[in-house]
Design a protein around this motif. Structure first.
Motif, PDB file in Angstrom:
ATOM      1  N   MET A  42       0.959  -1.362  -0.144  1.00  0.00           N
ATOM      2  CA  MET A  42       0.007  -0.107   0.083  1.00  0.00           C
ATOM      3  C   MET A  42       0.780   1.407   0.137  1.00  0.00           C
ATOM      4  SD  MET A  42      -2.675   1.474   0.138  1.00  0.00           S
ATOM      5  CE  MET A  42      -4.288   2.170   1.356  1.00  0.00           C
ATOM      6  N   LYS A  43       1.476   1.070   0.874  1.00  0.00           N
ATOM      7  CA  LYS A  43       2.746   2.537   1.189  1.00  0.00           C
ATOM      8  C   LYS A  43       3.324   2.398  -0.569  1.00  0.00           C
ATOM      9  CE  LYS A  43       6.067   4.698   3.682  1.00  0.00           C
ATOM     10  NZ  LYS A  43       7.967   4.382   4.670  1.00  0.00           N
ATOM     11  N   LEU A  59       1.534   4.454  -2.634  1.00  0.00           N
ATOM     12  CA  LEU A  59       1.449   5.775  -2.121  1.00  0.00           C
ATOM     13  C   LEU A  59       2.308   7.167  -2.722  1.00  0.00           C
ATOM     14  CD1 LEU A  59      -0.606   4.859   0.588  1.00  0.00           C
ATOM     15  CD2 LEU A  59      -0.693   6.136  -1.085  1.00  0.00           C
ATOM     16  N   VAL A  60       3.432   6.307  -2.328  1.00  0.00           N
ATOM     17  CA  VAL A  60       4.987   7.386  -2.535  1.00  0.00           C
ATOM     18  C   VAL A  60       5.069   7.599  -3.635  1.00  0.00           C
ATOM     19  CG1 VAL A  60       5.956   6.343   0.051  1.00  0.00           C
ATOM     20  CG2 VAL A  60       6.487   5.446  -2.556  1.00  0.00           C
ATOM     21  N   ASP A 110       3.110  14.465  -4.730  1.00  0.00           N
ATOM     22  CA  ASP A 110       2.063  15.644  -3.789  1.00  0.00           C
ATOM     23  C   ASP A 110       1.139  16.526  -4.209  1.00  0.00           C
ATOM     24  OD1 ASP A 110       3.900  15.369  -1.656  1.00  0.00           O
ATOM     25  OD2 ASP A 110       5.344  17.202  -1.703  1.00  0.00           O
ATOM     26  N   MET A 158      -1.363  13.537  -4.604  1.00  0.00           N
ATOM     27  CA  MET A 158      -2.053  13.764  -3.636  1.00  0.00           C
ATOM     28  C   MET A 158      -2.866  14.445  -3.625  1.00  0.00           C
ATOM     29  SD  MET A 158      -1.968  11.052  -1.206  1.00  0.00           S
ATOM     30  CE  MET A 158      -1.027  10.956   0.133  1.00  0.00           C
ATOM     31  N   MET A 216      -7.184  14.025  -2.754  1.00  0.00           N
ATOM     32  CA  MET A 216      -8.166  13.871  -1.548  1.00  0.00           C
ATOM     33  C   MET A 216      -9.023  14.897  -0.906  1.00  0.00           C
ATOM     34  SD  MET A 216      -6.603  11.887   1.015  1.00  0.00           S
ATOM     35  CE  MET A 216      -5.688  10.548   0.040  1.00  0.00           C
ATOM     36  N   PHE A 246     -11.736  13.372  -3.139  1.00  0.00           N
ATOM     37  CA  PHE A 246     -12.117  12.227  -2.083  1.00  0.00           C
ATOM     38  C   PHE A 246     -12.709  12.607  -0.487  1.00  0.00           C
ATOM     39  CE2 PHE A 246     -11.498   9.888   1.559  1.00  0.00           C
ATOM     40  CZ  PHE A 246     -11.981   8.224   1.075  1.00  0.00           C
ATOM     41  N   TYR A 263      -3.843  -1.282  17.383  1.00  0.00           N
ATOM     42  CA  TYR A 263      -2.477  -0.133  17.726  1.00  0.00           C
ATOM     43  C   TYR A 263      -2.867   1.386  17.157  1.00  0.00           C
ATOM     44  CZ  TYR A 263       0.575   1.548  12.970  1.00  0.00           C
ATOM     45  OH  TYR A 263       1.834   2.159  12.366  1.00  0.00           O
ATOM     46  N   LYS A 268      -1.119   5.753  20.136  1.00  0.00           N
ATOM     47  CA  LYS A 268      -1.815   3.788  18.959  1.00  0.00           C
ATOM     48  C   LYS A 268      -1.940   5.445  17.902  1.00  0.00           C
ATOM     49  CE  LYS A 268      -3.668   1.188  22.252  1.00  0.00           C
ATOM     50  NZ  LYS A 268      -2.957   0.339  21.830  1.00  0.00           N
ATOM     51  N   PHE A 324      -3.192   4.749  14.635  1.00  0.00           N
ATOM     52  CA  PHE A 324      -4.100   4.341  13.845  1.00  0.00           C
ATOM     53  C   PHE A 324      -5.063   5.318  14.944  1.00  0.00           C
ATOM     54  CE2 PHE A 324      -7.661   2.360  11.825  1.00  0.00           C
ATOM     55  CZ  PHE A 324      -7.992   2.002  10.749  1.00  0.00           C
ATOM     56  N   PHE A 332      -7.519  18.505   6.162  1.00  0.00           N
ATOM     57  CA  PHE A 332      -7.718  17.042   6.001  1.00  0.00           C
ATOM     58  C   PHE A 332      -6.353  16.739   4.689  1.00  0.00           C
ATOM     59  CE2 PHE A 332      -8.949  14.058   3.061  1.00  0.00           C
ATOM     60  CZ  PHE A 332      -9.550  13.104   3.436  1.00  0.00           C
ATOM     61  N   VAL A 333      -6.339  17.504   4.236  1.00  0.00           N
ATOM     62  CA  VAL A 333      -5.685  17.328   2.527  1.00  0.00           C
ATOM     63  C   VAL A 333      -4.063  16.711   3.307  1.00  0.00           C
ATOM     64  CG1 VAL A 333      -3.797  18.344   0.779  1.00  0.00           C
ATOM     65  CG2 VAL A 333      -6.777  17.905   1.350  1.00  0.00           C
ATOM     66  N   ARG A 340      -1.441  13.352   3.384  1.00  0.00           N
ATOM     67  CA  ARG A 340      -0.553  13.594   2.886  1.00  0.00           C
ATOM     68  C   ARG A 340       0.701  12.696   4.147  1.00  0.00           C
ATOM     69  NH1 ARG A 340       1.337  18.744   0.431  1.00  0.00           N
ATOM     70  NH2 ARG A 340      -0.901  18.412  -0.768  1.00  0.00           N
ATOM     71  N   LEU A 392       1.720   8.960   3.996  1.00  0.00           N
ATOM     72  CA  LEU A 392       2.923   8.110   3.509  1.00  0.00           C
ATOM     73  C   LEU A 392       3.521   8.311   4.786  1.00  0.00           C
ATOM     74  CD1 LEU A 392       3.673  11.323   0.635  1.00  0.00           C
ATOM     75  CD2 LEU A 392       2.821   8.515   0.346  1.00  0.00           C
ATOM     76  N   TRP A 422       2.583   3.687   9.476  1.00  0.00           N
ATOM     77  CA  TRP A 422       3.245   2.534   8.949  1.00  0.00           C
ATOM     78  C   TRP A 422       4.112   2.582   9.934  1.00  0.00           C
ATOM     79  CZ3 TRP A 422       1.268   0.844   5.252  1.00  0.00           C
ATOM     80  CH2 TRP A 422      -0.192   1.314   4.421  1.00  0.00           C
ATOM     81  N   PHE A 459       1.802  -0.690  21.675  1.00  0.00           N
ATOM     82  CA  PHE A 459       1.804   0.679  21.256  1.00  0.00           C
ATOM     83  C   PHE A 459       0.259   0.921  23.328  1.00  0.00           C
ATOM     84  CE2 PHE A 459       2.533  -0.914  17.308  1.00  0.00           C
ATOM     85  CZ  PHE A 459       3.146  -0.262  17.340  1.00  0.00           C
TER      86      PHE A 459
END
Lengths: 64, 593
Positions: free
Chosen positions: A1-2, A5-6, A10, A13, A17, A20, A64, B68, B70, B91-92, B96, B100, B104, B122
């Protein structure tokens, strides 16, 4: 996924967004506005949320 | 059992190593990368923690992350929807950075530390804060209060600590945040958010809280100390560029230009600002307005802090109180806690802000999962120490003139004579400090009796705003003689986390560390915690009758506190520090040749 995305720049994106947010999320915003407690404007006597999180909850650190 | 605690990805990233419940090492990443408030994965701090513990990555039993991601993403997503459509810019920008990078973090930790997924834990942000104070405190039972900007959803919590358990009983949620209120006005006053809050605190004594009624308009305070921000005055929930709205400007007037110098008639116009402006009187008047806003904010913030703590006593009573979160770096409020709340004993650990989350996460896992033995943090010296050889190597590589004085009494005599002759000394000794304060191991020292020294330190080295006070390191046992402090102020006073009034007969004796309102921020120095520093102050006391030294952090404006001998030498060379003392070496600016 990442990794996917990369690859998106910019600018792409930002455009994705923006669309969206403005189009796809629009219908959900009304629902969220009425449901998310901290943002509800209804007056009340307290802003403390009564909760009970204890160290005995072994799942607490897995989420998480 | 080796637990590595990590905080990163917002600001003040840090790593700590806890072994069998006892802290081995703790450091902020900024000390290594030299980037102030560095938020990146703390690779250097992790390396340091491992080497201090003489272990490798394979020896780590568990990694504890301080929040955490998430849950945080959930808050950002829902609050963007709740502010639709105005929340578009926020939001934008947030998507981002989250899509990105921040989402992760688990993968990054697994990849970089080569640790299996099931060994990464966590801990919720505010529980990390709570654990960072309660599990480092001397108490088996305490009320725990955390207040900061925001974690996942929580902005403040009330809980109870008992032995190896922490229970959170109440929380307030984003966007209703005292930390964000303080940060918003910090930005309005022209300072950087998450960095300039202590400047607002230092500016406040130059003003009067005449705008408190206006600050109260920014929120609705309920009888139980909770509050809701009036969001029409704020824009942090919809924008990343400015935290306040045009309505706040209508209420408080034009914001202060971040590039302008701050001075009032009371603070004076320091020489390092350059030539006095032609419209000096007008500018003083404008700045007085900003000082009054700062004073008003501080007044309201203190009122809320004391109310929350009094409320905490009613729902989670104890005689002991443990505090954490960036708001408890507000040393002016901390100094008034015992007079304004029913608690007898108070504990705040030195890194009360987000860096401390790394400590809290590690201690939480240790105590709740492995039921490790208690640990009490009585001092802040958990960073890196350098050997004589390393110091010598650094001095030689800059071709600097140095001499070694083995006898510490003789060494102290040289340093004290310099200090008494208006010299400013860089002092580098032992392990670096944990937290934002320099507590006598990476400090700049000067004579507290000299009324001119504040300007000298600012002009030669710090180049900072004239309204900001300098702190004092006082010999344990003399604090009550010099400062108006409670009978048992507890450990926070060892960490320079409380401001107290200077007793009247001392104010004229120590003008360099007495703020404009007659207060000071003392650090009590115990012989058992820092023998070398204690001896230096004690020798100064024997010679002058004054048992304290001016102590300010060893850095220049905008840089993190020095960490290595090379950092210290570079700061020494780029500033006008008169003398550099590293271990038993005295270094001067004369070339070795």
């Amino acid at each position: 996924m990442k990794k996917i995305l990369v690859l998106i720049s910019d600018i792409q994106m930002t455009i994705i967004m923006t669309i969206f947010y403005l189009v796809i999320l629009a219908p959900f915003s009304l629902f969220v506005k009425s449901k998310i407690k901290p943002f509800k404007t209804k007056k009340k006597n307290s802003n403390w949320e009564r909760i009970h999180i204890t160290s005995n909850n072994k799942d607490l650190m897995k989420q998480y | 059992m080796n637990i590595l605690g990590i905080s990163c990805d917002y600001h003040d990233s840090a790593a700590v190593l806890v072994r069998d419940g006892i802290l081995v090492s703790a450091a902020q990443e900024e000390r290594f990368t030299r980037l102030k408030n560095d938020s990146s994965i703390p690779r250097h701090a992790v390396d340091f923690c491992l080497s201090q513990g003489n272990i490798g990555l394979k020896d780590i039993d568990r990694v504890a992350f301080y929040e955490k991601p998430f849950r945080k993403f959930h808050r950002i997503l829902l609050s963007s929807l709740a502010t639709y459509p105005a929340g578009l810019p926020f939001f934008v920008a947030a998507m981002r950075s989250f899509l990105l990078e921040k989402l992760w973090i688990k993968n990054k930790i697994i990849e970089e530390l080569h640790i299996p997924e099931d060994r990464v834990s966590f801990v919720p942000h505010h529980i990390s804060h709570g654990a960072s104070t309660f599990f480092a405190s001397p108490y088996c039972d305490a009320t725990i209060v955390t207040i900061d900007g925001v974690g996942e959803w929580a902005t403040s919590t009330i809980g109870k600590g008992k032995d190896n358990n922490i229970t959170v009983m109440a929380e307030q949620q984003f966007p209703h945040s005292l930390g964000l209120l303080y940060s918003t006005i910090t930005a309005f006053l022209g300072f950087e958010v998450n960095e300039g809050e202590y400047k607002v605190m230092g500016m406040a004594p130059f003003g009067k809280p005449i705008y408190a009624d206006k600050i109260w308009k920014l929120l609705n305070l309920f009888p139980d100390s909770s509050f809701r921000l009036n969001l029409e005055y704020f824009s942090f929930q919809i924008s990343e560029s400015s935290p306040y709205s045009s309505k706040l400007i209508s209420l408080l007037g034009k914001p202060r230009d971040p590039g302008s110098h701050f001075f009032t008639k009371r603070s004076g116009f320091p020489s390092y600002f350059g030539k006095k402006p032609a419209d000096y009187a007008k500018r003083c008047e404008e700045n007085q307005h900003f000082a009054d806003i700062a004073a008003s904010l501080q007044y309201v913030a203190e009122h809320i802090i004391f109310s929350v703590i009094r409320h905490a006593y009613t729902i989670a009573p104890s005689k002991n109180l443990c505090l954490a979160g960036g708001v408890f770096l507000n040393s002016v409020a901390n100094g008034k806690l015992q007079k304004n709340t029913p608690f007898q004993h108070i504990y705040i650990q030195p890194a009360a802000g987000d860096a401390g989350g790394a400590l809290g996460a590690a201690l939480y896992v240790n105590r709740t999962v492995y039921q490790s033995k208690p640990f009490i943090m009585t001092h802040a010296y958990w960073g890196k120490e350098f050997s004589e050889t390393e110091i010598l190597h650094a001095a030689k590589s800059y071709n600097l003139s140095f001499r070694k004085i083995r006898n510490t009494r003789k060494l102290n005599t040289v340093i004290i004579n310099a200090i008494m002759n208006e010299k400013v000394v860089g002092w580098f000794n032992g392990r670096s400090e944990w937290g934002p304060r320099a507590l006598g191991n990476r400090s700049i020292l000067a004579d507290p009796r000299d009324p001119a020294i504040k300007d000298i330190v600012n002009t030669k080295i710090k180049f900072r705003e004239p309204f900001r006070p300098f702190a004092a390191s006082v010999l344990a046992g003399h604090e009550h003689e010099i400062f108006d402090i409670p009978a048992s102020p507890g450990l926070p006073i060892n960490f320079m986390l409380c401001v107290y009034p200077v007793n009247k007969k001392w104010r004229k004796k120590i003008p360099a560390v007495t703020h404009v309102n007659g207060t000071s921020r003392p650090q009590v120095v115990n012989k058992k915690d820092n023998k070398r520093y204690w001896e230096l102050i004690n020798d100064f006391y024997k010679k002058t009758g004054v048992p304290l030294l001016l102590n300010t952090s060893f850095n220049i404006k905008g840089e993190p506190i020095v960490n290595t001998p090379t950092d210290a030498i570079q700061t020494f060379l780029t500033s006008e520090l008169d003398l550099l003392v590293m271990g038993n070496f005295i270094i001067t600016k004369q070339s070795n040749s």
